[in-house]
Motif scaffolding. Structure first.
Motif, short mmCIF file in Angstrom:
data_model
loop_
_atom_site.label_atom_id
_atom_site.label_comp_id
_atom_site.label_asym_id
_atom_site.label_seq_id
_atom_site.Cartn_x
_atom_site.Cartn_y
_atom_site.Cartn_z
N LYS A 132 36.87 -7.70 -4.73
CA LYS A 132 36.72 -8.04 -6.15
C LYS A 132 36.88 -6.81 -7.03
N TYR A 133 36.59 -5.65 -6.46
CA TYR A 133 36.65 -4.41 -7.22
C TYR A 133 37.53 -3.42 -6.47
N HIS A 134 37.70 -2.26 -7.07
CA HIS A 134 38.46 -1.18 -6.45
C HIS A 134 37.78 -0.77 -5.15
N ILE A 135 38.54 -0.67 -4.09
CA ILE A 135 38.01 -0.13 -2.84
C ILE A 135 38.86 1.06 -2.45
N ASP A 136 38.27 1.99 -1.75
CA ASP A 136 38.99 3.16 -1.30
C ASP A 136 38.36 3.64 0.00
N HIS A 137 38.81 4.75 0.48
CA HIS A 137 38.42 5.27 1.77
C HIS A 137 37.20 6.19 1.64
N LYS A 138 36.15 5.93 2.42
CA LYS A 138 34.92 6.74 2.37
C LYS A 138 35.20 8.21 2.63
N ASP A 139 36.08 8.48 3.60
CA ASP A 139 36.34 9.87 3.98
C ASP A 139 37.49 10.50 3.17
N ASN A 140 37.98 9.78 2.17
CA ASN A 140 39.07 10.23 1.31
C ASN A 140 40.40 10.43 2.03
N ASP A 141 40.49 9.98 3.27
CA ASP A 141 41.75 10.02 4.02
C ASP A 141 42.46 8.69 3.79
N ARG A 142 43.48 8.71 2.98
CA ARG A 142 44.15 7.49 2.57
C ARG A 142 44.95 6.83 3.70
N THR A 143 45.06 7.49 4.83
CA THR A 143 45.75 6.88 5.97
C THR A 143 44.78 6.31 7.00
#
Length: 90
Positions: A73-84
């Motif tokens: 429902k909202y923006h999600i991203d990577h906890k460890d900031n590793d986009r792969t």
């Protein structure tokens, strides 16, 4: 094949998702499909994207949809900031 809206059923019928590696692979053999080969390609912004059912998706969002059955429902991203790193735990 372009479909109007990707359903969870269509996604899980066609793609395998490995939560330990964060990768998608084809579930059903077909023309040009290499079974077991991780799907997706690197985008210039660092994320991995995947063209599926006629539309381009970010793999971390597809992973969420595959595992939960609903789109975030909202923006999600990577906890460890590793986009792969598209493991669902990340």
């Amino acid at each position: 094949m372009a479909i109007r809206e990707l359903t969870h059923q269509y996604l899980t019928d066609n793609l395998n998702y490995d939560p330990e590696t964060g990768t998608f692979t084809w579930k059903i053999p077909g023309k040009g499909r290499i079974m077991g080969k991780p799907l997706g390609s690197n985008h210039s912004n660092g994320y991995i994207e995947l063209r599926f059912a006629g539309k381009l998706y970010l793999v971390h969002r597809l992973a969420w949809f595959h595992c939960t059955g609903s789109w975030p429902k909202y923006h999600i991203d990577h906890k460890d900031n590793d986009r792969t790193n598209n493991r669902i735990s990340n």
